[in-house]
Design an enzyme around this catalytic site. Sequence first.
Site, short mmCIF file in Angstrom:
data_model
loop_
_atom_site.label_atom_id
_atom_site.label_comp_id
_atom_site.label_asym_id
_atom_site.label_seq_id
_atom_site.Cartn_x
_atom_site.Cartn_y
_atom_site.Cartn_z
N CYS A 69 -15.84 -5.09 -3.79
CA CYS A 69 -14.82 -5.96 -3.59
C CYS A 69 -15.28 -7.05 -3.06
CB CYS A 69 -13.57 -5.59 -2.86
SG CYS A 69 -14.14 -4.99 -1.28
N ARG A 72 -1.43 -10.88 -4.97
CA ARG A 72 -1.56 -9.62 -4.86
C ARG A 72 -0.79 -8.96 -3.75
NH1 ARG A 72 -7.48 -7.29 -5.00
NH2 ARG A 72 -6.28 -5.63 -5.20
N ASP A 99 -6.86 -4.59 8.02
CA ASP A 99 -6.08 -5.56 7.38
C ASP A 99 -5.64 -6.94 8.04
OD1 ASP A 99 -4.92 -3.00 4.92
OD2 ASP A 99 -6.86 -3.96 5.06
N ASP A 138 -16.91 8.27 -2.79
CA ASP A 138 -17.51 9.85 -2.55
C ASP A 138 -16.43 10.77 -2.00
OD1 ASP A 138 -17.81 8.08 -0.50
OD2 ASP A 138 -19.05 9.69 0.52
N ARG A 170 -17.41 -0.46 -1.77
CA ARG A 170 -16.32 0.63 -1.31
C ARG A 170 -16.34 1.86 -2.02
NH1 ARG A 170 -10.84 -2.86 -1.19
NH2 ARG A 170 -9.95 -1.15 0.02
N PRO A 171 -17.09 2.73 -1.66
CA PRO A 171 -17.49 4.14 -2.17
C PRO A 171 -16.05 4.91 -2.45
CG PRO A 171 -18.30 4.31 -0.10
CD PRO A 171 -17.75 2.70 -0.14
N ASN A 211 0.89 -1.20 -0.06
CA ASN A 211 -0.16 0.10 0.09
C ASN A 211 0.70 1.22 -0.05
OD1 ASN A 211 -2.20 -1.70 0.07
ND2 ASN A 211 -2.74 -1.36 2.19
#
Length: 420
Positions: free
Chosen positions: A116, A396, A304, A124, A121-122, A23
């Site tokens: 997902c 991933r 996570d 906005d 998971r917006p 990340n």
Amino acid sequence: MDKFVIQGGTKLQGTINISGAKNGSLALMPATLLAPGTYHLRNTPNLRDVWTMSRLMGSLGAFCELNDNELFLDTRNINNFEAPYEHVKKMRASFYVLGPLVARYGMAKVSLPGGCAWGPRPVDLHLKGLEKLGAEIDLSSGYVLAKADKLIGSKIHFDISSVGATGNVLMAAVLAKGNTLITNAALEPEITALARMLVKMGAKIDGIGTSQLEIEGVDSLKPVDEETIPDRIEAATFLIAAAMTQGKIQLNKTNPYHLSSVIAKLEESGAEIDVNSDVITLEMNEKPKATDIVTAVYPGIPTDIQAQWTAYMLMADGSSKITDNIYRDRFKHVPELIRLGANIDIIDNSAIVSGVNMLKGAQVMSSDLRGSVSLVLGALVADGTSEIYRIYHLDRGYEELEKKLNNLGANIKRVKTDII
Ligand code: EPZ
């Protein structure tokens, strides 16, 4: 397709190096769109998500090449401003290119990320932030169309602390005209690292590491070389795995400061942990104590590691409550853990985990990155053989996972399979 075949029952013992943060890299890579030039991003993990971001950047005109964890990028020939659905549907972090493209090139067409595996998971907060900076935002056929002759600094408050929205808006604000104040900015280390790289590129940002970022827009930035921070979620995953198997491990190339809340919880569960510079050692000589967690934004317990902690508490005596306040429905791993013999009830956004005497090997299916690794942890302690399908989810976000675990004494084989 690949699957893992895992023989359970081994203790994890030994030393491994922690990789660069997935990340972290996924935030630094789009930042290179802000200043045409060549970049070396060191300690970049060799992961599917990094390859996906590289392909996306390549489709914009960038050159990306990863060799031995050093990512070379050349962004002098950006000639396309569209992030198509094919990339964004694979990886939500693709949405990070929106802010830099609008800031540097005045336009962007980016596919809306879908949901997902565990739910909506917006975005906005990303869009509201960019609108506050003067971008004209339209939604059409699943795409965000953003335009701005010149972004103008503004005051932006995030009702919810959002890693991605903070990153996107920060990358836009550094090239806006005038000053921007972001309040309730995300404190995650990956955002702090992004801000530090932007300052090295010539951006003017005060309040780095706090929830209040003050940015003075500049006309241009310059390319730099940077080192990606260690992956705190990978480190937490290995610490939990070692504690689950009552083993003893040493993790090198970590940043223990980024793991304070996780280390405290592991000690509460009975693990003995020692920290010395970038090295964390953990020893566990007993079953873990039942230990509740509630996920929160940094520096709280990260969402996570919620799935990994759920697997860990299967080994405890008694019942634990694991609450996810960030993603209330991030429990796709639970039915698969139950196939291994787990006893878990979901009540609202909590998993109530009852410790079991034994898990038994079974065939299970990955559904998302962190959920998948919780199945690996369960298989490590299960009696007998487990098969884990769809492990492309793991690839991933974990670099050489089976190699690192096998170096610690696990028995994992990666096998081709036609079963998807
Ligand atoms: C980042 O995702 C991480 N991904 C995620 O890691 C991590 O789980 C998440 O932060 C939370 O820590 C990357 O950094 C690439 P958010 P992000 O915006 O930025 C809501 C992994 O396994 N929200 O901080 O997408 C959202 O629904 C991945 O490595 C809005 O409502 O997360 C969530 O409830 C999975 N509107 C909360 O905020 C928005 O516009 C936090 O999400 C944006 C977010």
